[in-house]
Design a protein around this motif. Sequence first.
Motif, short mmCIF file in Angstrom:
data_model
loop_
_atom_site.label_atom_id
_atom_site.label_comp_id
_atom_site.label_asym_id
_atom_site.label_seq_id
_atom_site.Cartn_x
_atom_site.Cartn_y
_atom_site.Cartn_z
N ILE A 162 4.69 146.72 10.57
CA ILE A 162 5.72 145.78 11.03
C ILE A 162 5.63 145.60 12.55
O ILE A 162 5.70 144.48 13.06
CB ILE A 162 7.13 146.26 10.59
N ALA A 163 5.46 146.72 13.29
CA ALA A 163 5.36 146.63 14.76
C ALA A 163 4.18 145.74 15.16
O ALA A 163 4.32 144.87 16.03
CB ALA A 163 5.21 148.03 15.36
N ALA A 164 3.04 145.94 14.49
CA ALA A 164 1.83 145.17 14.85
C ALA A 164 2.00 143.70 14.48
O ALA A 164 1.66 142.81 15.27
CB ALA A 164 0.61 145.76 14.14
N ALA A 165 2.53 143.44 13.27
CA ALA A 165 2.64 142.05 12.82
C ALA A 165 3.72 141.30 13.58
O ALA A 165 3.62 140.09 13.79
CB ALA A 165 2.92 142.02 11.31
N SER A 166 4.78 142.01 13.99
CA SER A 166 5.91 141.36 14.67
C SER A 166 5.81 141.42 16.20
O SER A 166 6.66 140.88 16.90
CB SER A 166 7.24 142.02 14.24
N HIS A 167 4.78 142.14 16.70
CA HIS A 167 4.59 142.31 18.15
C HIS A 167 5.85 142.88 18.80
O HIS A 167 6.39 142.33 19.77
CB HIS A 167 4.21 140.97 18.82
N ILE A 168 6.32 143.97 18.25
CA ILE A 168 7.52 144.63 18.79
C ILE A 168 7.27 146.13 18.85
O ILE A 168 6.35 146.65 18.19
CB ILE A 168 8.76 144.39 17.90
N ARG A 169 8.08 146.82 19.64
CA ARG A 169 8.09 148.28 19.66
C ARG A 169 9.23 148.75 18.76
O ARG A 169 10.29 148.12 18.70
CB ARG A 169 8.29 148.78 21.09
N ILE A 170 8.99 149.87 18.06
CA ILE A 170 10.03 150.43 17.19
C ILE A 170 10.36 151.82 17.68
O ILE A 170 9.46 152.60 18.01
CB ILE A 170 9.53 150.47 15.72
N ASN A 171 11.64 152.14 17.78
CA ASN A 171 12.06 153.49 18.15
C ASN A 171 12.96 154.06 17.07
O ASN A 171 14.02 153.50 16.76
CB ASN A 171 12.77 153.48 19.52
N LEU A 172 12.51 155.16 16.48
CA LEU A 172 13.30 155.83 15.43
C LEU A 172 14.07 157.00 16.03
O LEU A 172 13.62 157.61 17.00
CB LEU A 172 12.37 156.35 14.33
N LYS A 173 15.21 157.31 15.44
CA LYS A 173 16.05 158.42 15.93
C LYS A 173 16.00 159.54 14.88
O LYS A 173 16.38 159.31 13.72
CB LYS A 173 17.50 157.94 16.07
N THR A 174 15.59 160.74 15.31
CA THR A 174 15.46 161.82 14.32
C THR A 174 16.77 162.18 13.63
O THR A 174 16.75 162.46 12.42
CB THR A 174 14.80 163.09 14.90
N PRO A 175 17.93 162.19 14.33
CA PRO A 175 19.15 162.52 13.57
C PRO A 175 19.38 161.53 12.42
O PRO A 175 19.75 161.94 11.31
CB PRO A 175 20.27 162.43 14.61
N ALA A 176 19.11 160.26 12.69
CA ALA A 176 19.31 159.24 11.64
C ALA A 176 18.28 159.43 10.52
O ALA A 176 18.60 159.26 9.33
CB ALA A 176 19.20 157.84 12.24
N ILE A 177 17.05 159.79 10.89
CA ILE A 177 16.01 160.03 9.88
C ILE A 177 16.43 161.22 9.01
O ILE A 177 16.29 161.18 7.77
CB ILE A 177 14.66 160.33 10.55
N ARG A 178 16.94 162.28 9.66
CA ARG A 178 17.36 163.46 8.88
C ARG A 178 18.50 163.11 7.91
O ARG A 178 18.53 163.57 6.78
CB ARG A 178 17.80 164.60 9.82
N THR A 179 19.42 162.27 8.38
CA THR A 179 20.51 161.84 7.48
C THR A 179 19.95 161.05 6.30
O THR A 179 20.30 161.29 5.14
CB THR A 179 21.52 160.97 8.26
N ALA A 180 19.05 160.11 6.62
CA ALA A 180 18.48 159.27 5.55
C ALA A 180 17.65 160.10 4.57
O ALA A 180 17.59 159.78 3.38
CB ALA A 180 17.62 158.16 6.17
#
Lengths: 328, 328
Positions: free
Chosen positions: B240-258
């Motif tokens: 998605i980052a490559a195709a949309s030409h954007i940077r993505i930042n994930l948050k580990t607390p949110a990842i742990r919740t998910a």
Amino acid sequence: MQTLADLGEFGLIAALSAWLPPPGPHTQTGIGDDAAVLATPDGRVVATTDFLLEGRHFRRTWSQPRDVGHKAAARSLADVAAMGAVPTALLIALAAPPDLEVSWLADFTKGLAAECTRAGATVIGGDTARADSILLAVTALGDLSGRPHVLRSGARPGDQLAVCGPLGHAAAGLALLFRGEPSPRTPAAQSTPGDPAVAALIAAQLSPSPPYAAGPEAAALGATAMIDISDGLLADLGHIAAASHIRINLKTPAIRTAAGSRPAQFTPDQWLTFALTGGEDHSLVAAFPPESPLPPHWHHIGQTSTGEAEVLVDGQPWSTTPGWDHFR
Amino acid sequence: MQTLADLGEFGLIAALSAWLPPPGPHTQTGIGDDAAVLATPDGRVVATTDFLLEGRHFRRTWSQPRDVGHKAAARSLADVAAMGAVPTALLIALAAPPDLEVSWLADFTKGLAAECTRAGATVIGGDTARADSILLAVTALGDLSGRPHVLRSGARPGDQLAVCGPLGHAAAGLALLFRGEPSPRTPAAQSTPGDPAVAALIAAQLSPSPPYAAGPEAAALGATAMIDISDGLLADLGHIAAASHIRINLKTPAIRTAAGSRPAQFTPDQWLTFALTGGEDHSLVAAFPPESPLPPHWHHIGQTSTGEAEVLVDGQPWSTTPGWDHFR
């Protein structure tokens, strides 16, 4: 020599995309997303899937890579044509060993692309995986442009039967390869050309060229039933007889005419047997109303009648095995 | 014990047709002709193909036959959902050894049919062949009902990222199987049930259940980009980052919740690594406009910004391998 392992999965997908022609007019989203999106202007899509497995449907010692690509496309595209549709798109699932040469894949893709172009289709997606041998599963999609689709079940008593494309040539080519005839598709044989009739039969086996345009043409001219000859004429007409609840009677003189001139390598009986029972030609056989003039390039081979659902040859059951079963 | 060789190719096709649910409302011609014909009411069809190969994507010692059918369907159906479409049909190419038990195929078909039913699709066609191991190539088709399809390339800076479905569970289940944890899907293990958390993770690996309805729902609610998690969250968001030409930042607390509650078998670091890099969950991850309320069952995990096309975790590059490559 660069191999698949050097390229990696995403390198392979990028290379395949680069080697293939640009997406056709029906393609709204092609290779590179989770799925493709294809325009289906008349609100229907024709869809079919076929395997092409190394060792089962082809051998790398007999076929050039471009033959394998050609045959992978042809097998599925012919099924679309046999419904009376124009092929629009292909999805290719390709598994291969990591040590496969990238040049093999490039040539394979050229053969695939050329046959797609001849049929009017482009590759819109697929999948890749690792396997010990080359595994292909090709899905073809097609467009009916508002015409009714032609089933196996629509033939009526009194219809005439006709075939378009070679009869038994692919099976004769396979018999020549099994006899030890060198494949004219290998580089060694190409430098010392042999009998052109032998080469043509082997080409019919290794890279069959179904008459795609004849499918929609027959549909437009009122074909009542149609099938592509993948298992053998008798076996495939058996499907039409069963689905349409009709008897079919073929005439051997007409079959011999449709099969074309016999090369010296085969007896008249062998040549007739290939025409009646040989598979993999991917020619089209169809039923037409009795009064209907046949489209160009179609050969009359017999007719239908009321009676038990069976296929007779000159009024008699054919005695030998009527086709190919993968599991027996 | 009846085998595939006893049944034969046409017996197999007849049996599969009998075991499968009746064709769905979009099916104009299903199993039994050269190709299927599917209604595509909005003039487009979504199409995708995926392999499921024995020894590569499943093992008969780990998976019950119904798990294999379930997973074969799920892998392809999830790709249709990730475009924002409702799955309508499947084509199944199935190759198998002649000594495969017919009961295995019957149970496989039940698993396949159940997952198709959950997604709203029916099987409309396929192909069969003989092979030394079980080879499956599944094509799924889907309907967008007039909605725009959701690509990987539509995310904009400032979008929020959210996931629907399990994160890393399939990879954790695979790790348990590799550690020698007995598969709870085998008859022996079912008679002595173990830790339910272990069983759930192994089930996530052997028979993933993607949230199909969440795909079209996210599309209707304005998702700008979407992908199904087959290679791992970081790898798939990388697309998605490559195709949309954007940077993505994930948050580990949110990842742990998910990712949900961590079982005792794994450390917090292992659990986070599975969530970030584990594939085969076939959950959906999508970008939504910043002001858009998330649909039910979606978890916020990060956001997009301008900048180099990359995926960061708490502002830093993630150091370990970002996904799975079949050929390396």
